[in-house]
Design a protein around this motif. Sequence first.
Motif, short mmCIF file in Angstrom:
data_model
loop_
_atom_site.label_atom_id
_atom_site.label_comp_id
_atom_site.label_asym_id
_atom_site.label_seq_id
_atom_site.Cartn_x
_atom_site.Cartn_y
_atom_site.Cartn_z
N LYS A 1 -3.83 -0.46 -4.84
CA LYS A 1 -2.61 -1.05 -4.27
C LYS A 1 -1.99 -0.13 -3.23
O LYS A 1 -1.58 -0.58 -2.15
CB LYS A 1 -1.60 -1.35 -5.38
N LYS A 2 -1.92 1.15 -3.55
CA LYS A 2 -1.31 2.12 -2.63
C LYS A 2 -2.07 2.18 -1.31
O LYS A 2 -1.48 2.14 -0.23
CB LYS A 2 -1.29 3.51 -3.28
N GLU A 3 -3.38 2.26 -1.41
CA GLU A 3 -4.23 2.35 -0.23
C GLU A 3 -4.08 1.10 0.65
O GLU A 3 -3.93 1.19 1.86
CB GLU A 3 -5.68 2.50 -0.71
N LEU A 4 -4.08 -0.08 0.00
CA LEU A 4 -3.95 -1.34 0.73
C LEU A 4 -2.59 -1.43 1.41
O LEU A 4 -2.49 -1.78 2.59
CB LEU A 4 -4.14 -2.51 -0.24
N ARG A 5 -1.54 -1.07 0.66
CA ARG A 5 -0.18 -1.11 1.21
C ARG A 5 -0.07 -0.23 2.45
O ARG A 5 0.49 -0.63 3.47
CB ARG A 5 0.81 -0.65 0.14
N CYS B 1 2.19 -3.81 10.06
CA CYS B 1 3.25 -4.70 9.58
C CYS B 1 4.38 -3.89 8.97
O CYS B 1 4.21 -2.72 8.66
CB CYS B 1 2.69 -5.65 8.52
N ASP B 2 5.52 -4.55 8.75
CA ASP B 2 6.65 -3.86 8.14
C ASP B 2 6.43 -3.68 6.64
O ASP B 2 5.58 -4.36 6.03
CB ASP B 2 7.95 -4.63 8.41
N ALA B 3 7.18 -2.77 6.03
CA ALA B 3 6.98 -2.40 4.62
C ALA B 3 7.18 -3.57 3.66
O ALA B 3 6.42 -3.73 2.71
CB ALA B 3 7.94 -1.25 4.26
N ASP B 4 8.20 -4.41 3.90
CA ASP B 4 8.46 -5.56 3.01
C ASP B 4 7.30 -6.54 3.01
O ASP B 4 6.86 -7.01 1.96
CB ASP B 4 9.74 -6.30 3.44
N SER B 5 6.79 -6.83 4.20
CA SER B 5 5.67 -7.78 4.32
C SER B 5 4.43 -7.20 3.67
O SER B 5 3.68 -7.92 3.00
CB SER B 5 5.38 -8.09 5.80
N ALA B 6 4.22 -5.90 3.84
CA ALA B 6 3.06 -5.24 3.23
C ALA B 6 3.15 -5.31 1.70
O ALA B 6 2.16 -5.63 1.03
CB ALA B 6 2.98 -3.78 3.68
#
Length: 201
Positions: free
Chosen positions: A74-78, A85-90
């Motif tokens: 999850k961390k790597e993908l985010r 992209c912005d953090a919320d969308s990610a």
Amino acid sequence: MLITAIEPRRKAMSALFIDGEFVMNLDTQALLENRFDVGREIDDGELKEMIELSNERRAKEKALWLISYRDHSKKELREKIQRTCDADSAEKAVERMEELGLVNDESFARQYAQKLIFGKKMSKRAAAFELSRKGIDKETAERILDETEVDYRESIRAVIEKKYRGISDEKIRRRAVAALQRLGYGWDDIRAVLEEYAERG
């Protein structure tokens, strides 16, 4: 505010023009689904909502593209999605991938641990560090590594056979020891294997 033009751009994006001025590139599919057509009057709230929808759609597309190549934590993908992209969308994209069963940290950790230990010949200690870098929590990493049976001395022999064939040479021996320590092996195991090679002559 009047939408005066929508022009196609690369990578499924479209340029949005309001009152004759270019505003930004947005996801084409999001524009179509929300009937953002030329001649439509919109307000600030509608534009803001469209930007969020476009970003979320792009983030999900990016997530699907990334995991089509290989598994990710999850961390790597985010982190990879946040490059475009912005953090919320990610975050929303990663949560959606998890809901769909396409991202699973435990499954990823098992596969990655196997690759590190049996592919790259790392010790469990070094593998634990690499798993933490990928965002795997300590408890999960420890449990998975505890379940993994590994013969450290056999792994050390494999590294030497592959990369340090002339181990009797002092310079090569020092390089081998340094490399094995970087892979997380303890001196007792390294020394025991080196003694085997010394006995063989």
